[in-house]
Design an enzyme around this catalytic site. Structure first.
Site, PDB file in Angstrom:
ATOM      1  N   CYS A   1      -0.468   4.138   2.074  1.00 20.21           N
ATOM      2  CA  CYS A   1      -0.330   3.983   3.527  1.00 20.21           C
ATOM      3  C   CYS A   1       1.090   4.295   3.982  1.00 20.21           C
ATOM      4  O   CYS A   1       1.309   4.889   5.031  1.00 20.21           O
ATOM      5  CB  CYS A   1      -0.628   2.542   3.950  1.00 20.21           C
ATOM      6  SG  CYS A   1      -2.082   1.814   3.246  1.00 20.21           S
ATOM      7  N   ASP A   2       2.064   3.847   3.193  1.00 22.37           N
ATOM      8  CA  ASP A   2       3.437   3.790   3.691  1.00 22.37           C
ATOM      9  C   ASP A   2       4.451   4.639   2.928  1.00 22.37           C
ATOM     10  O   ASP A   2       5.611   4.717   3.322  1.00 22.37           O
ATOM     11  CB  ASP A   2       3.922   2.330   3.677  1.00 22.37           C
ATOM     12  CG  ASP A   2       3.056   1.432   4.551  1.00 22.37           C
ATOM     13  OD1 ASP A   2       2.572   1.928   5.584  1.00 22.37           O
ATOM     14  OD2 ASP A   2       2.853   0.263   4.197  1.00 22.37           O
TER      15      ASP A   2
ATOM     16  N   CYS B   1       0.828  -1.212   0.000  1.00 29.45           N
ATOM     17  CA  CYS B   1       0.000   0.000   0.000  1.00 29.45           C
ATOM     18  C   CYS B   1       0.859   1.257   0.000  1.00 29.45           C
ATOM     19  O   CYS B   1       1.317   1.712   1.048  1.00 29.45           O
ATOM     20  CB  CYS B   1      -0.924  -0.003   1.213  1.00 29.45           C
ATOM     21  SG  CYS B   1      -1.927   1.487   1.303  1.00 29.45           S
TER      22      CYS B   1
END
Length: 323
Positions: A140-141, A137
């Protein structure tokens, strides 16, 4: 923990565009549906940044769109429950689902909208560094890798979108693909090839993720040429796997007819599955389009199919009782 039993005429399992749209339509049909959100409320769009292909919004943030959909379903009368269905029995009537909370949900009809989840390469080294530099992701990261080098593996829209998004943070993004051309949409490919931060390594597969253990962290990947077997080491601090998604069919894989590698099979032009009263919508059943807008459309179809089936089913029951 609760051991309550909740009965509903219609249980919707899943909370992406398919689930929430089913909730809107089922509520308008006065079915008083219960929607159980699952482990990732809002589904895959909550881990997407810009959505540029949702009609009416030239650009909208994925999480914002899902918050609006949830609100819409709630406003219409859908009861939205934060729980995760652990087991589903479609061999009994009413159908029976057990939530992680301990609640048992019984339902006359079920709409499955559990979506899909990221696929992994299946390498031991990938598993070892998951959460320590290996991710599926980018949204997300990605920000963890400001000014660092990043590798993305894949060749479809997901991989190209992730690679482009990661250029916002990374000093360099290397996209590794096992073929000599990408499957992604041409407009996405053009953006990728024009981006000065992006390099593409063609005809290579990931052999291993390499890194240290003190502290645990990714330092690079070993890529193998698909024809010659020659190894290339690509340094990176973040490794993002973007090789597509698999339908989340764990609840029904031994109960419903599946096809095309695990997608729930529906009758053409409907959302009816191989069990009467069970309907499927969205990425769980769609191995062709996999778009938010088609998922939402199928959520609408599922609610209308369920409404029609319930009306006929209840009429039959009433007639049987009168005899």
């Amino acid at each position: 923990m609760t051991d309550a039993i909740r009965h509903t005429r219609l249980l919707i399992i899943g909370s992406g565009p398919a689930g929430y749209t089913a909730g809107v339509y089922a509520s308008r049909a006065m079915l008083n549906p219960i929607l159980v959100q699952g482990i990732q409320p809002g589904g895959q769009l909550t881990i997407t940044t810009d959505v540029e292909n949702w009609p009416g919004d030239a650009s909208v943030m994925g999480p914002d769109l899902m918050v609006r959909m949830e609100h819409h379903a709630k406003e219409m009368g859908t009861e939205i429950i934060s729980d995760h269905i652990m087991s589903l029995d479609l061999s009994v009537r009413p159908f029976r689902a057990v939530g992680d909370s301990g609640t048992t949900y019984t339902a006359d009809a079920v709409i499955l909208a559990t979506g899909a989840q990221a696929k992994w390469l299946g390498l031991p080294s990938e598993e070892h560094f998951k959460g320590f530099g290996v991710s599926a992701c980018a949204t997300c990261d990605g920000f963890f890798y400001r000014g660092q080098e990043i590798v993305v593996v894949g060749g479809g829209n997901t991989a190209v979108e992730e690679a482009l998004f990661l250029t916002n943070f990374a000093s360099k993004v290397t996209l590794i693909h096992r073929r000599d051309s990408l499957r992604a949409e041409k407009i996405m490919q053009d953006r990728l090839f024009k981006n000065p931060k992006v390099a593409v390594l063609w005809n290579h597969e990931i052999d291993a993720v390499i890194g240290g253990d003190n502290p645990r962290g990714v330092e690079g990947v070993r890529a193998k040429h698909v024809e010659t077997g020659e190894i290339t080491e690509v340094p990176c601090k973040g490794f993002f796997v973007a090789i597509g998604h698999a339908p989340a069919t764990e609840l029904v894989k031994d109960q419903l007819e599946l096809h095309n590698g695990g997608y729930v099979k529906v009758e053409p032009g409907t959302t009816r599955t191989s069990i009467p009263g069970v309907f499927a919508a969205g990425d769980l059943t769609d191995h062709v389009y996999r778009q938010a807008v088609t998922s939402a459309g199928m959520g609408c179809m599922a609610a209308l199919d369920a409404e029609k089936w319930l009306a006929e089913h209840e009429a039959d029951q009433t007639a049987a009782a009168a005899e």
